[in-house]
Design an enzyme around this catalytic site. Structure first.
Site, PDB file in Angstrom:
ATOM      1  CD  GLU A  35      10.749  55.698  17.263  1.00 55.28           C
ATOM      2  OE1 GLU A  35      11.452  55.349  16.393  1.00 55.28           O
ATOM      3  OE2 GLU A  35      11.265  55.266  18.439  1.00 55.28           O
ATOM      4  CG  HIS A  41      19.525  55.069  18.745  1.00 54.02           C
ATOM      5  ND1 HIS A  41      18.808  55.283  17.563  1.00 54.02           N
ATOM      6  CD2 HIS A  41      20.803  54.905  18.166  1.00 54.02           C
ATOM      7  CE1 HIS A  41      19.616  55.058  16.407  1.00 54.02           C
ATOM      8  NE2 HIS A  41      20.666  54.843  17.102  1.00 54.02           N
ATOM      9  CG  HIS A 101      11.126  55.213  12.332  1.00 56.03           C
ATOM     10  ND1 HIS A 101      12.029  55.909  12.989  1.00 56.03           N
ATOM     11  CD2 HIS A 101      10.567  56.130  11.232  1.00 56.03           C
ATOM     12  CE1 HIS A 101      12.197  57.276  12.331  1.00 56.03           C
ATOM     13  NE2 HIS A 101      11.407  57.265  11.137  1.00 56.03           N
TER      14      HIS A 101
END
Length: 237
Positions: free
Chosen positions: A70, A190, A43
Site C-alpha cells: 500500500e 481499516h 505500507h
C-alpha cells in the site's frame, strides 16, 4: 472465498522502537502464513517509521502468499513497486506525514494521474486496487482508471457498527454491488476486527479480500498470533 491479508506495519513499529531486529518482521510474516493467512500487507511510508524499504525487498524474497504493498504513488513508491513486483499494489491518497489512512481517493480530480500510474503497474502485471469510500459515482469513476479492484475504507462501518450494524453496513453492500457491476473486484480494510468482521463478511457481497493490521496485532497480545489468525479466518467462513 474472502482471503485474509495481514498488515504487519505494527510488527515493524515494535521492532523499530529498540533499533534491533526483535521482533523479526520476516520471521513473523512467515509465521502468519504458516498459521493460515493468505496474504501479507505492508505500507512503507517515506519516513520509514515502521516498514522500511529493506523490509519490502526481504519480504518479497521470503513469503509465498499474496504480497500487497500500500502507499501513495509518489515516484519513489512507484519505482519500489515496479522493482519488487508484488501480487497487488493498493493506492492510497495519504500525505507523507499521515498517521494512518483516513480517507479514500476523490477519483475524478486525479483520474489522469491514477490512470497513467495504473497502466504502468498493469504493464508490469501487478494487480491494482484503489482505496475509496462508498460513494457510488466515485466507484464508477474508479473503474475508468483501469484498476482491477477497489478497497473500501471501512472505518465508517466500524464506527457505527456498535450502535446499528444494519445501518453501518448498508452503504458498503451498495458499494460492493456497484463495484461488481462496474467490473471491479472488492477489497476492504481499516478498523475491521473480531467484533465486526463476521457481520461485514456475511452482508457484503463480492468481497475478495480484507486487509487487517492494527486490531489483529492488538488481539494477538492477548490471544497469541496463531489463535488470533484462526479466529479472523473463522469470521470469513
Amino acid at each position: 472465498m474472502t482471503t485474509l491479508s495481514v498488515n504487519i506495519n505494527k510488527i515493524a513499529t515494535l521492532r523499530n522502537a529498540r533499533g534491533e531486529n526483535v521482533p523479526d518482521v520476516v520471521a513473523t510474516a512467515l509465521d502468519i502464513e504458516r498459521f493460515g493467512a493468505q496474504g501479507i500487507t505492508v505500507h512503507p511510508r517515506p519516513d520509514e517509521r515502521h516498514i522500511r524499504r529493506k523490509d519490502v525487498y526481504d519480504l518479497r524474497r521470503s513469503i509465498s502468499t499474496e504480497f500487497n504493498i500500500e502507499g501513495y504513488p509518489s515516484p519513489e513508491f512507484i519505482d519500489l513497486v515496479l522493482t519488487v513486483k508484488p501480487t497487488q499494489v493498493t493506492l492510497v491518497p495519504d500525505a507523507p506525514d499521515a498517521l494512518t489512512s483516513s480517507a479514500g481517493w476523490d477519483v475524478e480530480p486525479h483520474l489522469e494521474f491514477l490512470s497513467h500510474t495504473i497502466e504502468r503497474f498493469r504493464q508490469a502485471r501487478i494487480r491494482t486496487s484503489i482505496f475509496v469510500g462508498t460513494d457510488i459515482a466515485n466507484i464508477q469513476c474508479a473503474a475508468r482508471t483501469g484498476t482491477d479492484r477497489i478497497e473500501l475504507y471501512t472505518k465508517p462501518y466500524a464506527d457505527i457498527y456498535p450502535k446499528n450494524p444494519e445501518q453501518a453496513v448498508e452503504p458498503f453492500v451498495a458499494a460492493a454491488r456497484a463495484a461488481h457491476s462496474a467490473g471491479l473486484g472488492v477489497n476492504a480494510g481499516h478498523d475491521l476486527s473480531l467484533t465486526n468482521l463476521e457481520f461485514f463478511h456475511k452482508c457484503v457481497p463480492y468481497l475478495s479480500e480484507v486487509s487487517i493490521g492494527h486490531a489483529l496485532i492488538c488481539d494477538a497480545l492477548y490471544l497469541g498470533l496463531q489463535e488470533t489468525i484462526k479466529r479472523y479466518l473463522a469470521c470469513l467462513k
